[in-house]
Design an enzyme around this catalytic site. Structure first.
Site, PDB file in Angstrom:
ATOM      1  N   GLY A  48       0.858  -1.208   0.000  1.00  0.00           N
ATOM      2  CA  GLY A  48       0.000   0.000   0.000  1.00  0.00           C
ATOM      3  C   GLY A  48       0.876   1.233   0.000  1.00  0.00           C
ATOM      4  N   TYR A 235     -16.549   4.249  13.398  1.00  0.00           N
ATOM      5  CA  TYR A 235     -15.190   3.746  13.173  1.00  0.00           C
ATOM      6  C   TYR A 235     -14.813   2.659  14.187  1.00  0.00           C
ATOM      7  CZ  TYR A 235     -10.638   3.475  11.114  1.00  0.00           C
ATOM      8  OH  TYR A 235      -9.538   2.986  10.461  1.00  0.00           O
ATOM      9  N   LYS A 244     -10.227  -3.898  12.379  1.00  0.00           N
ATOM     10  CA  LYS A 244      -8.950  -3.494  12.986  1.00  0.00           C
ATOM     11  C   LYS A 244      -8.654  -4.333  14.244  1.00  0.00           C
ATOM     12  CE  LYS A 244      -7.774  -0.075  10.180  1.00  0.00           C
ATOM     13  NZ  LYS A 244      -6.625  -0.170   9.277  1.00  0.00           N
ATOM     14  N   VAL A 273      -5.864  11.938   9.189  1.00  0.00           N
ATOM     15  CA  VAL A 273      -5.319  12.833   8.166  1.00  0.00           C
ATOM     16  C   VAL A 273      -6.210  12.744   6.918  1.00  0.00           C
ATOM     17  CG1 VAL A 273      -2.887  12.749   8.897  1.00  0.00           C
ATOM     18  CG2 VAL A 273      -3.777  10.968   7.380  1.00  0.00           C
TER      19      VAL A 273
END
Ligand code: NAD
Length: 395
Positions: A48, A235, A244, A273
């Protein structure tokens, strides 16, 4: 051709090669300004590697640590009349700059989830790297994955158990709007875990172990996000957070497996970000706009490159051992999650609406960063100039 931004919701379907190249040079300059990184890894695989956190890690490792890197990404090439994706241009620019600096780097473009890509990386590493990997970085953000059995899994960004009602940024209309998202089905939760959880990371590490490509003391790091409570339903406690958690448990198991060679595997919890991935998450772009205002005012602002530069210099290796939290994670979100930063962010969050969007957040900064992801709005680039969109993928 003249390349202009063409924005469709939370993506820009065009990208500018000169602008992307300027961004890459700016990131390199940020890293180089801090001098060489002590005890930096020397052979690094980044899965990635073309945009966002992966690209920034690659730049920090290569231009701060002098590392040889292999980067894997899935990007769209350009044609005579069609721009490539931003990650393609970023990678081409990275290679141009690396070559100038005498830094070895190789990139492979294709599906990181496939067995073929794992085999290709192994063959390339054996042929070119001159040694084993001492750092493996897993920085994929993907909406889908086809597994070895040929099953297509799709990830989604949904809450679990109950619906999510929140404020969201409509970047087309520059408005703060209400968003309502129904809870994920069991199938959607499973799909997200299959795509963004740890299964593929485990396959990567096993393939590298079997090929004897992991050095003594190797570090395997994958990226995570936790964030404030206002984003938890979508999230941390949602489908992506569940994936996650799977990634976290996988890293723990990999770490145990790597102990005999002094290796370790862990997550780095990074800060929020602006990236192609984060702009797709409901409520998060609005939170990021507010966070940017607060962190800029406090002199704590960081983008991908500042984060990854700090990760490699001070937390990952630097002059000492990695610095972990009680759960064994690196916390690059340490400044974002500071009590004073969160208290101020929350104050603005409570009073955010379309009228206060510009005063209570750094939405203008968000817009600039978003366009920059695709190489637009970059100083010194002549966007009226005829530009060749068909830049070869070098390296
Ligand atoms: P990004 O969209 O900028 O980058 C994703 C990368 O994955 C690109 O290089 C892309 O080419 C590659 N990729 C996607 N699918 C692929 C495939 N099938 N094969 C090969 N490459 C593929 O995303 P990002 O925001 O930098 O996210 C990277 C990681 O960082 C993710 O795990 C994300 O959860 C995590 N993270 C992001 C943030 C944030 O605010 N953006 C914060 C903390 C953690």
């Amino acid at each position: 051709m003249i390349i202009q931004p063409r924005i469709r919701g939370f993506v820009c379907v065009t990208a500018h090669p000169e602008g992307c190249a300027a961004n890459v040079r700016e990131q390199i300059a940020t890293v180089k300004a801090d001098g060489p990184i002590a005890n930096a890894p020397k052979r690094v695989l980044i899965i990635g590697a073309s945009t966002g956190y992966g690209l920034a890690t690659r730049i920090a490792a290569a231009f701060g640590g002098g590392a040889r890197t292999i980067g894997v990404a899935f990007e769209r090439p350009g044609a005579a009349d069609k721009p490539a994706s931003a990650g393609w241009y970023n990678t081409a620019a990275f290679h141009r700059e690396a070559r100038k600096a005498g830094i070895d780097a190789w990139s492979l473009n294709g599906d990181a989830f496939s067995e073929q890509m794992k085999n290709d990386v192994i063959a390339l590493a054996k042929e070119k790297m001159g040694g084993k990997f001492d750092l493996v970085v897993y920085s994929l953000a993907s909406p889908r994955r086809t597994d070895a059995a040929g099953t297509l899994w799709k990830s989604c960004l949904k809450p679990i158990g109950k619906s999510f009602d929140a404020l969201h940024l409509d970047t087309d209309k520059h408005e703060v709007v209400d968003v309502h998202i129904d809870p994920a089905s069991d199938e959607e939760i499973l799909g997200t875990v299959k795509v963004m959880g740890g299964e593929d990371l485990d396959l990567w590490v096993k393939a590298l172990e079997d090929a004897d490509l992991l050095a003594q003391g190797v570090q395997v790091v994958a990226y995570d996000y936790i964030g404030p409570e206002c984003t938890h339903p979508i999230y941390h406690d949602g489908t992506i957070g569940t994936a996650k958690k799977h990634l976290y448990n996988t890293a723990k198991a990999i770490g145990e497996r790597l102990k005999p060679i002094g290796g370790s595997a862990f997550l780095s919890v990074n800060k929020a970000v602006v990236t192609q991935a984060s702009s797709a998450i409901p409520a998060v772009p609005l939170y990021i706009s507010i966070l940017f205002k607060v962190m800029k005012e406090m002199g704590l602002h960081e983008g991908c490159i500042e984060q990854m530069n700090r990760l490699l210099r001070t937390k990952l290796r630097g002059d000492g051992l990695p610095e972990f939290d009680a759960q064994g994670r690196i916390r690059m979100d340490d400044w974002e999650m500071r009590e004073d930063v969160q208290a101020r962010t929350n104050e603005f969050w409570q009073n955010i609406n379309t009228q206060t969007l510009r005063s209570n957040s750094d939405y203008s900064g968000y817009e600039v960063e978003f366009l920059k992801l695709f190489g637009f709005g970059v100083k010194g680039v002549d966007y009226s100039a005829d530009t060749n969109p068909d830049i070869p993928y070098e390296g």
